[in-house]
Structure formats: C-alpha cells, structure tokens
Design an enzyme around this catalytic site. Sequence first.
Site, short mmCIF file in Angstrom:
data_model
loop_
_atom_site.label_atom_id
_atom_site.label_comp_id
_atom_site.label_asym_id
_atom_site.label_seq_id
_atom_site.Cartn_x
_atom_site.Cartn_y
_atom_site.Cartn_z
N GLY A 42 14.87 11.05 59.93
CA GLY A 42 13.68 11.07 60.78
C GLY A 42 12.42 11.40 60.01
O GLY A 42 11.35 10.80 60.24
N ASN A 98 25.29 20.95 49.32
CA ASN A 98 24.83 22.17 49.98
C ASN A 98 23.53 22.58 49.30
O ASN A 98 23.46 22.64 48.06
CB ASN A 98 25.88 23.27 49.84
CG ASN A 98 25.53 24.51 50.63
OD1 ASN A 98 24.38 24.93 50.66
ND2 ASN A 98 26.53 25.11 51.26
N SER A 142 14.12 20.22 58.03
CA SER A 142 14.45 20.66 59.38
C SER A 142 15.74 21.48 59.30
O SER A 142 16.84 20.96 59.56
CB SER A 142 14.64 19.45 60.31
OG SER A 142 14.95 19.86 61.62
N CYS A 164 19.05 24.80 63.50
CA CYS A 164 18.33 25.50 64.57
C CYS A 164 19.23 26.43 65.39
O CYS A 164 18.73 27.27 66.14
CB CYS A 164 17.67 24.49 65.51
SG CYS A 164 18.83 23.44 66.41
N GLN A 165 20.54 26.30 65.26
CA GLN A 165 21.46 27.06 66.11
C GLN A 165 21.24 28.57 66.07
O GLN A 165 21.40 29.26 67.10
CB GLN A 165 22.92 26.74 65.74
CG GLN A 165 23.34 25.32 66.02
CD GLN A 165 23.13 24.43 64.80
OE1 GLN A 165 22.32 24.73 63.94
NE2 GLN A 165 23.87 23.32 64.73
N SER A 177 18.20 15.33 65.48
CA SER A 177 17.12 14.71 64.71
C SER A 177 15.75 15.17 65.19
O SER A 177 15.63 16.11 65.97
CB SER A 177 17.25 13.19 64.78
OG SER A 177 16.40 12.57 63.83
#
Length: 332
Positions: free
Chosen positions: A14, A55, A75, A78-79, A316
């Site tokens: 993205g 990684n 990005s 986000c968890q 995304s």
Amino acid sequence: MKHRILELYSGIGGMHCAWNETNMPGEIVAAVDINTVANDVYKYNFPDTNLLNRNIQALSPKEIQKLSVNTILMSPPCQPFTRNGKYLDENDSRTDSFLYLISILDQLETIEYILMENVKGFECSTVRNIFMEKLKECGFVYQEFLLCPSTVGVPNSRLRYYCIATKNKNWSYKTKPEIMRALPKTYATPYSLDLIIEKNIEDKYLVPDKMLRKANLFDMCYKDSRRSCCVTKAYSHYVEGTGSMYTDATPEYLELCFKRANSFEVGSEEFVNALKELKIRFFTPREVLKLMSFPKTYTFPEKISRKQCYRLLGNSVNVKVISELLLILFQQ
C-alpha cells in the site's frame, strides 16, 4: 531530488502504491516483511522491487546504511494498541521490531524523512511517547494526524494514526503540537459506491444463511451510499464490526424486507427466507481494493484465496490518505 525509500512492514504494498500515486521522483530501494503470503502478493504487483522476507530486528544499522536510503515508510503491527490486542502496548512482543527500529534510529544517519501509520489508539501509547522522544533526539520535526479516508473524498471509514517527520530545514508545513484531524486543503464530498461496485457478482459472495440469522447487526450499503465501514481482516468470517454488506435493493425495499423478517423470530428460518431476495453480499476483494484507493492495475494472484485477500486488505493502508501525507512531507 530522487528519493531512495525503505518500505518496512510492507504487506501488500500500500505504501508503494501511495508513493507511485504522488508522481514524485524516487524508488522503493527495498521492502521488508515477514508475512510470506503478503510477500507473494507484493512480488506479483512489484516484481522488480528488492523484497526481503526478513524480521526487521535482523536488519542491522550497517545493512540499512548500505542501502543509501533517505526515507522510511512503515506501518508497524497495530494489535498491541487495540481492544482485541488487549492494549498490551510496549509489553506486547509484537512491538519488539518497532522498538528495535526506534532504538537504532540515531545510527541511521541518511534517513531524512519518515511516514508511519498505525491504528487509532497508538497516540495514547507508551510506544508513541518513546517514538516521539527519539524523533526529537535525532533532530526530526514532526506532525501527528488522526485521519479517515472520508476526509479525502473516499466513501470509507478507516480512522488511523499517522506521523510524518523530517529533518528538512526548508519544510514549509507549519507543525502544530496537537494531533491534526484534517489535512490543510479541502477535498470533495465522498463519491457514491456506484463507482466501485462490480456487476454480475458470483453467488459465492452472498452472505450465507448462518450469517443472515444475525442480519439485524449488518451495516448495510447501497449503490448511492457515500460511506462504508472499515473492512477488517475478519471480514466474511464474523458479522459485527468487520465491514459493511451490500445490496442492489433500494433502502426503502430493504426496510420493507427487514420489517417483514422481524415479524418472525429473529434468526429463524422464516426470518432468513424473508431476507434472501435482497441478495445481501460481501464486497468483493476488488471492490475493497477500490475503497482503499489501490490503483486499477493492482491485482491479487489467482492462488490467493478470498479469505486471504480479506485478511491482507484488513491489515493494509488507504493509499489516498498516505499519498496526500507524502505530498505534505516532501513539500518545500
């Protein structure tokens, strides 16, 4: 100036699409992600990009310096900052790679520009505070945003946190201490979904009977709708809070059918049958790509399943929002 860009947590690309959308001179020198399925999709769409299945904690400062990049687009997971992730913040191991990156930022002397996207909630986290302090320490000026695609004319809700940062002394953007909830210029009213809806959709996208039993929980959209809910990675698997459903029926006829259905026991066979003629369906992956502003040329490989498509899209970014932020970040 031709910028050299490192795309971290690259997913399905993205950020790459957003960079291309700006038409600014530059190239994605390398993209890094550990998700092999996402990497397959990325490589399918950007076969010439140096894609590393690594990684991020395995990337040494020396290795990054050798790439001679001046920009990082990223990005991170986000968890750790969501309800479903239990708000574990810096105590969640999924923040380790981002915290590692923050820790080595002062050693990445060529980096002049950063764009970072994350979920709403990141702005309240300890990790955010650590990131901000490091940016200041390294001589960056920055601006934080909480933005939804609807603010840039896209009929979709996907409220996200963004931070743009630069060492450029000639940056013309006037930063503010507060988190901004709009961009400097105004945009058109979101267009109607009719522009992204595909015709003659296969029956496999119809909502199955077991999910129709919970139809009162659906967020419904029509061809004239100028809004839709954020599609998450659980779309088509769970009903509530995972994204909107679509019908070709008019809002008036849908209301009539639901009124008829609700005259029966909710979830009963009669309830389900009263709703079947509406042909309520999921948005297709192609339609979700359009909602997320991916270019028309972007496609999924045939080997990627529908479920995998939704999971990847749910993780995304909105291309339009990112591209607008990039234009601000690089303005002189």
